[in-house]
Write a protein that holds these residues in place. Structure first.
Motif, mmCIF file in Angstrom:
data_model
loop_
_atom_site.group_PDB
_atom_site.id
_atom_site.type_symbol
_atom_site.label_atom_id
_atom_site.label_comp_id
_atom_site.label_asym_id
_atom_site.label_seq_id
_atom_site.Cartn_x
_atom_site.Cartn_y
_atom_site.Cartn_z
ATOM 1 N N TYR A 26 -25.909 15.958 -55.835
ATOM 2 C CA TYR A 26 -26.548 15.785 -57.120
ATOM 3 C C TYR A 26 -26.614 14.247 -57.372
ATOM 4 C CZ TYR A 26 -28.064 16.421 -61.991
ATOM 5 O OH TYR A 26 -28.702 16.080 -63.119
ATOM 6 N N SER A 27 -25.560 13.444 -56.649
ATOM 7 C CA SER A 27 -25.410 12.089 -57.030
ATOM 8 C C SER A 27 -26.135 11.376 -55.900
ATOM 9 C CB SER A 27 -23.884 11.756 -56.751
ATOM 10 O OG SER A 27 -23.169 12.459 -57.837
ATOM 11 N N ARG A 28 -26.623 11.884 -55.136
ATOM 12 C CA ARG A 28 -27.287 11.151 -53.951
ATOM 13 C C ARG A 28 -28.600 10.779 -54.685
ATOM 14 N NH1 ARG A 28 -26.028 11.415 -48.257
ATOM 15 N NH2 ARG A 28 -24.268 12.922 -48.086
ATOM 16 N N MET A 29 -29.059 9.547 -54.106
ATOM 17 C CA MET A 29 -30.356 9.022 -54.302
ATOM 18 C C MET A 29 -31.365 9.146 -52.928
ATOM 19 S SD MET A 29 -31.834 6.675 -56.500
ATOM 20 C CE MET A 29 -32.214 4.971 -56.251
ATOM 21 N N PRO A 30 -32.355 9.806 -53.058
ATOM 22 C CA PRO A 30 -33.147 10.027 -51.577
ATOM 23 C C PRO A 30 -33.361 8.553 -51.370
ATOM 24 C CG PRO A 30 -34.093 11.149 -53.567
ATOM 25 C CD PRO A 30 -33.278 10.422 -54.259
ATOM 26 N N PRO A 31 -33.121 8.186 -49.837
ATOM 27 C CA PRO A 31 -33.378 7.025 -49.351
ATOM 28 C C PRO A 31 -34.714 6.615 -49.392
ATOM 29 C CG PRO A 31 -31.651 8.496 -48.059
ATOM 30 C CD PRO A 31 -32.277 9.267 -48.947
ATOM 31 N N LYS A 32 -35.117 5.562 -49.469
ATOM 32 C CA LYS A 32 -36.563 5.086 -49.571
ATOM 33 C C LYS A 32 -36.856 3.585 -49.089
ATOM 34 C CE LYS A 32 -37.114 4.658 -54.669
ATOM 35 N NZ LYS A 32 -35.866 3.929 -54.802
ATOM 36 N N ASP A 33 -35.853 2.584 -49.204
ATOM 37 C CA ASP A 33 -36.266 1.367 -48.967
ATOM 38 C C ASP A 33 -36.027 1.062 -47.457
ATOM 39 O OD1 ASP A 33 -35.729 0.667 -51.272
ATOM 40 O OD2 ASP A 33 -33.845 0.398 -51.390
ATOM 41 N N PHE A 34 -37.426 0.725 -47.095
ATOM 42 C CA PHE A 34 -37.877 0.306 -45.888
ATOM 43 C C PHE A 34 -36.744 -0.755 -45.311
ATOM 44 C CE2 PHE A 34 -40.406 -2.573 -43.393
ATOM 45 C CZ PHE A 34 -40.521 -1.971 -42.120
ATOM 46 N N ILE A 35 -36.313 -0.559 -43.937
ATOM 47 C CA ILE A 35 -35.706 -1.523 -43.205
ATOM 48 C C ILE A 35 -36.561 -2.001 -42.054
ATOM 49 C CG2 ILE A 35 -33.477 -1.994 -41.948
ATOM 50 C CD1 ILE A 35 -32.104 0.000 -43.383
ATOM 51 N N GLN A 36 -36.806 -3.333 -42.069
ATOM 52 C CA GLN A 36 -37.608 -3.852 -41.014
ATOM 53 C C GLN A 36 -36.624 -4.170 -39.638
ATOM 54 O OE1 GLN A 36 -40.742 -6.636 -41.314
ATOM 55 N NE2 GLN A 36 -39.689 -7.925 -40.075
ATOM 56 N N THR A 37 -36.672 -3.363 -38.584
ATOM 57 C CA THR A 37 -35.715 -3.990 -37.445
ATOM 58 C C THR A 37 -36.635 -4.765 -36.533
ATOM 59 O OG1 THR A 37 -36.717 -2.064 -35.973
ATOM 60 C CG2 THR A 37 -34.980 -1.281 -37.601
ATOM 61 N N GLY A 38 -37.798 -5.128 -36.795
ATOM 62 C CA GLY A 38 -38.601 -5.771 -35.727
ATOM 63 C C GLY A 38 -38.905 -5.195 -34.672
ATOM 64 N N ILE A 39 -38.561 -4.191 -34.471
ATOM 65 C CA ILE A 39 -39.017 -3.227 -33.187
ATOM 66 C C ILE A 39 -40.366 -2.388 -33.405
ATOM 67 C CG2 ILE A 39 -38.410 -1.475 -31.454
ATOM 68 C CD1 ILE A 39 -35.536 -2.991 -31.665
ATOM 69 N N SER A 40 -41.397 -2.520 -33.021
ATOM 70 C CA SER A 40 -42.488 -1.801 -33.337
ATOM 71 C C SER A 40 -42.329 -0.312 -33.325
ATOM 72 C CB SER A 40 -43.740 -2.296 -32.470
ATOM 73 O OG SER A 40 -44.205 -3.711 -32.765
ATOM 74 N N THR A 41 -41.658 0.221 -32.284
ATOM 75 C CA THR A 41 -41.764 1.532 -32.266
ATOM 76 C C THR A 41 -40.688 2.279 -33.102
ATOM 77 O OG1 THR A 41 -40.081 1.151 -30.290
ATOM 78 C CG2 THR A 41 -42.178 2.140 -29.772
#
Lengths: 462, 578
Positions: free
Chosen positions: A118-133
């Protein structure tokens, strides 16, 4: 102060059995004083009014019935402080870099409590790894646990390092840290990681836990828990975004199996203990974002699949817990493609919440699905061509076949230091290779996106 | 009175106690912190307890207290919209009590003791009531009227009945023998609640998912299993069912699954609208979340907690659907506890009673004449996560022996981004015959034919594909090439459904029918054209055929379909032929 017991009745593998103790708590930390003056540490596995079973971390070598056992009255704890950043610690949390002991701000139970869903926030922030795949087709988001499923001899370490170097959330300059836990990897591999950390300056914002191949296997069961405890502390007490790299999960599971066998437990599949799912979950599930807290814990574990077999219990159980997997392929590696990530069996379950308008771009999902479908079909086509020859294919099928090659060559292949931007590079390349096909074949992309982003239309409108 | 004993041995979640004489399945409180546990074995003067919480630091010699009751749930108004852990502790209350991480030794009531509910009686004093009879109603949410029933094991004459606002624990009715009834009742989770008579299911559960409703329907009161390797879309399918199925109440059990996924459900459901009523979906939903890192014994209990709540609403005459994601994790929790008890293992380390437990659970589903008068149903849909995607493992096999519907998820399809990735060749439904009358009456008289025809084409496709693999598609005769094309249309236009597309996520039956009918219409016209000598290339390249692909995404489906179908008629007329 505390009593020392000299009542060891049996030593068996990493386990010792004691009798006639006062009541001892389950999971309690134990100190063992050897006759030669050295000390070892262990943990209570089973406790009853008559017998206590202790698992010794540093191995039972040199132990005999004259050794003294002291029960510390507390479970295993890690001393944490913000000063941990930049430090190299052993698999059980002792300094290895010659520096002073860490002055603790707090001491935290390494087992961690489970996060209230119940305390969790659904993850949604995009992390750019710089790897296209990854960015384009298997997007990583903050708070996710996304392992690399690899095999021996494949460049998973390089990929992990490239991600550790390049990972960022676009348009933000929040505090970022790396917690690196080595479990049973060789000294050489560890040095490779350490050198890269030092060279790029990443070590300053990293905490390193090293349990190497010649360190006791039992300690391996504690190492990832130490690392995750440090990560949670930095994330939730110091508002940092922590990327945890655990390598190699396979060695961890081997240690688990070894301990199970030593305890004479009933084995499950391939000799691994029946509780391996629960045990792995207690590691992987410690990734996440909590409502109202600024920091986050993202996990990027490395797992080498024995015999490249994805149905082996270790990758299999992991896959059921983690939010997807990045699969490194021997076939692509042999073709000389780096990073040899095969997108077809790879998956990011949280991708949909991290992409689209406001995060990356509105056409991201459609483009990704389209590439997946065409690449899957193109690879099937390769098998067919081997039998009937290219000429027997229809014109449409030939185009699809060519797409598969283009995809591997332009989209998958990239430099070891190439940090691709999601829109300017990854999406641009995606559209360029899709544009090689007739528009009617792009059935998964909405017409409005084709009008807006297809290179042919873009040029016209510009 | 409570009798105190003490702990003899602790080994993980399995604790041996001595000094008290509990009954099997009694709930005991263990240690100074009073951790909840359940007696699972009695041997001489010792009893073995599985503890629902972490046992680190617990010592032999600490006190043990027997509550004398077996593991029960609290049933009454306030269940809906709740989010519980495996032993019915509300997660929201736990968060308030101990923060973002779950500590142990905290108890919380399943139902809010403070909240007042407006109780309206439907019996008067002097009436005689028996178990299951409704004595009054409470408006629980906007659309659900909660019926307060006499507990199944009680009966008598009403001597006093109240009206007005009460909490769940206050007495609202007194029977002649002095027994007071409250709005809340307790029921032991391992014991099925009784019904008057079980009936044969005869109505389909409408899910708005084309491959499920269209090809492999499940009946209301039926049982279905979704096995599949990881990444094949089990959870998305379960969530789609929880969102869109046309039942009154949904119980969703996240059993040993991912925390982030549960968080997603917890965040999304309150915002989604029920397509039938326009109210938030959460108003008809009860969530039970016991993620993979929460205590394993509570995971074992979570499935029973869920089905008991489902039975309670069925007893009011509602249609309930229960999703268990995943029953494999449940089976694994049995295995884990069994191995700690050093029981003789059966296949792959699972206990020998695995099959019995699974069938007992699925048997609690069904369409029934309930004690309160009407009919109610529980549809159970269990996800199975077979290791390595191998369907021959014990949990899948034992499940398949019981359930009537099998939705086989296929990793190959999901890799091709064919969603929902349910394999149409290996899946089956044993309800198609029993539901045939309903379909003919409520969908269309030719629905059954259309469906059988589509299945036939897909079957032909798989046979033809084998030839194509060897010689290429150009080597096939033209009519077979056309069959392949129609099969592709059925797969891509009809079977594929985008769960994340605002329109396509839910497809009403009427739309399903029209879509399949249109594909079939193309097939008829194309075959006719082919017979009259129109070249294959022209038939395949009619534009309206490709346009049909995108019709399912249109908000105004009917008019978009009309445009496409009119165009198709024109195009075929132009192709002419003879």
């Amino acid at each position: 102060m505390t009593k020392e017991y000299k009542t060891i009745t049996e030593v068996s593998g990493p386990l010792i059995f004691l009798e006639k103790t006062e009541p001892v708590g389950f999971g309690e930390l134990v100190q063992i004083n050897l006759p030669d003056g050295t000390t070892k540490r262990g943990q209570v596995l089973d406790t009853s009014a008559e017998t206590v079973v202790v698992q010794v971390f540093e191995g039972t070598g040199g132990l005999n019935d004259e050794s003294g056992v002291v029960f510390t009255g507390e479970t295993i704890k890690l001393s944490v402080a913000k000063d941990m950043l930049g430090r190299i610690l052993s698999g059980s949390g002792e300094p290895l870099d010659g520096g002073p002991r860490i002055v603790p701000d707090d001491r935290i139970d390494v087992n961690g409590a489970s996060m209230n869903p119940y305390s969790r926030m659904p993850p949604k922030d995009f992390i750019q790894t710089g790897i296209s795949t990854i960015d384009g087709t298997n997007t990583l988001v903050r708070g996710q646990k996304l392992p690399i499923f690899s095999g021996s001899g494949l460049p998973h370490n390089e990929i992990a390092l490239q991600i550790a170097r390049q990972a960022k959330v676009l348009g933000s300059d929040e505090q970022f840290a790396v917690v690196f836990a080595a479990m049973g990897i060789t000294n050489e591999e560890a040095q490779y990681f350490m050198e890269d950390f030092e060279k790029t300056g990443a070590l300053e914002r990293a905490v390193v836990f090293l349990n190497l191949a010649d360190d006791p296997a039992v300690e391996r069961l504690i190492t990832p828990r130490m690392a995750l405890t440090a990560a949670e502390y930095l994330a939730y007490e110091h508002d940092m975004h922590v990327l945890v790299i655990l390598t190699d999960i396979t060695n961890y599971c081997e240690a688990l199996r070894q301990m199970g066998a030593a305890r004479e437990e009933v084995p499950g599949r391939r000799g691994y203990p029946g509780y391996m799912y629960t045990d792995l979950a207690s590691l992987y599930e410690r990734a996440g974002v909590i409502k109202g807290k600024k920091g986050s814990v993202t996990q990027f574990s490395i797992l080498t699949m024995p015999g490249d077999d994805i149905t082996h219990p270790i990758p299999d159980l992991s896959g059921y817990i983690t939010e997807g997997q990045i699969v490194v392929s021997r076939e692509l590696h042999r073709k000389g493609i780096y990073p040899p990530i095969n997108v077809l069996p790879s998956l990011s379950r949280l991708m949909n919440s991290g992409i689209g308008e406001g995060q990356t771009r509105e056409d991201h999902k459609a483009v990704s699905d389209q590439m997946y479908a065409l690449y899957a079909e193109g690879r099937d086509m390769r098998g067919l061509v081997a039998i009937v020859g290219k000429d027997a294919l229809s014109e449409r099928d030939q185009k699809v076949l060519e797409f598969a090659d283009l995809f591997e060559d332009r989209f998958v292949r990239q430099g070891r230091d190439e940090d691709r931007h999601i829109i300017d590079d990854t999406m641009r390349i995606a559209w360029e290779i899709l544009a090689e096909l007739p528009q009617a074949q792009l059935v998964r992309v909405d017409n409005k996106f084709i009008d807006k982003y297809h290179p042919a239309h873009k040029i016209k409108s510009e | 009175m409570e009798v105190k004993g003490e702990i003899y041995r602790v080994a993980g979640p399995v604790v041996t106690i001595t000094g008290i004489k509990p009954k099997m399945y009694d709930v005991v409180k263990v240690g100074y912190e009073g951790l909840m546990g359940e007696v699972i074995k009695i041997q001489g003067d010792k009893a073995t307890v599985q503890v629902y919480e972490d046992t680190s630091g617990i010592k032999p010699g600490e006190p043990v207290e027997n509550t004398g009751m077996s593991l029960s749930v609290e049933l009454g108004p306030g269940l809906l919209e709740s989010i519980y852990d495996g032993i019915q502790r509300p997660l929201k209350v736990l968060q308030e009590k101990m923060g973002d991480f779950i500590q142990r030794g905290v108890t919380a009531d399943g139902l809010d003791r403070e909240k007042m509910w407006d109780f309206k009686s439907v019996v008067s004093s002097g009436d005689s009531v028996k178990g299951g009879d409704v004595i009054g109603v409470v408006q629980e949410t906007t659309n659900i009227e909660h019926k307060i029933m006499v507990p199944p094991d009680m009966s008598g004459t009403v001597s006093e009945i109240k009206n007005g606002k009460f909490t769940v624990a206050e007495t609202i009715c007194v029977l002649a023998d002095g027994t007071g009834l409250q709005m809340m009742q307790r029921w032991p989770v391992r014991q099925p609640r009784p019904v008057a008579k079980k009936l044969m299911p005869n109505k389909p559960l409408i899910t708005g998912q084309r491959i499920l409703d269209g090809l492999f329907p499940v009946a209301k009161g039926g049982t279905a299993a979704i096995p599949g390797p990881f990444g094949s879309g089990k959870t998305v399918t379960q969530q789609q069912l929880a969102k869109w199925s046309d039942t009154d109440i949904v119980v969703y059990i996240g059993c040993g699954e991912r925390g982030n996924e549960m968080a997603d459900v917890l965040n999304e459901f309150p915002e989604l609208e029920d397509p039938k009523t326009g109210r938030p979906l959460m108003e008809r939903t009860i969530l039970i979340a016991n993620t993979s890192n929460m205590p394993v014994a509570a995971r074992e209990a979570s499935v029973y907690t869920g089905i008991t709540i489902a039975e309670y609403y069925r007893d009011m005459g509602y249609d309930v659907s229960l999703m268990a994601d995943s029953t494999s994790r449940w089976a694994e929790s049995m295995r884990e506890i069994s191995s700690r008890l050093e029981e003789m293992p059966g296949e792959e380390g699972y206990p020998a009673y695995l099959s019995a437990r699974l069938s007992e659970f699925y048997e609690r589903a069904g369409y029934a004449h309930v004690l309160s008068g009407g009919n109610g149903s529980i549809t159970v849909i269990g996800a199975v996560s077979p290791p390595g995607g191998d369907f021959s493992e014990p949990v899948t096999q034992n499940t398949l022996r019981i359930v009537k519907v099998f939705w086989a998820l296929d990793a190959k399809l999901s890799q091709k981004r064919h969603f929902p990735s349910i394999n149409w060749l290996t899946s089956y439904s044993l309800y198609t015959q029993g539901l045939a009358d309903w379909f003919t009456e409520n969908v269309a008289p030719d629905w059954i034919d259309l469906r059988d025809n589509a299945m036939d084409i897909l079957q032909q496709e798989s046979e033809l594909q084998e030839i194509v693999q060897l010689v290429g598609s150009d080597a096939l005769p033209e009519d077979q090439q056309l069959t392949l094309e129609i099969a592709r249309m059925i797969r891509e236009y009809f079977l594929q459904q985008n769960a994340f597309h605002p329109v396509d996520t839910y497809c009403p039956f009427d739309k399903q029918y029209k879509l399949l009918k249109s594909i079939s219409r193309y097939g008829e016209m194309a075959n006719a054209a082919l017979e009259s000598g129109v070249p294959m290339g022209d038939i395949i390249s009619v534009e309206s055929k490709d346009e049909l692909a995108k019709v399912k995404f249109e908000e105004d489906f009917d008019s978009a379909l009309n445009v496409v179908m009119t165009k198709m008629d024109d195009e075929f007329a132009k192709l002419g032929g003879k």
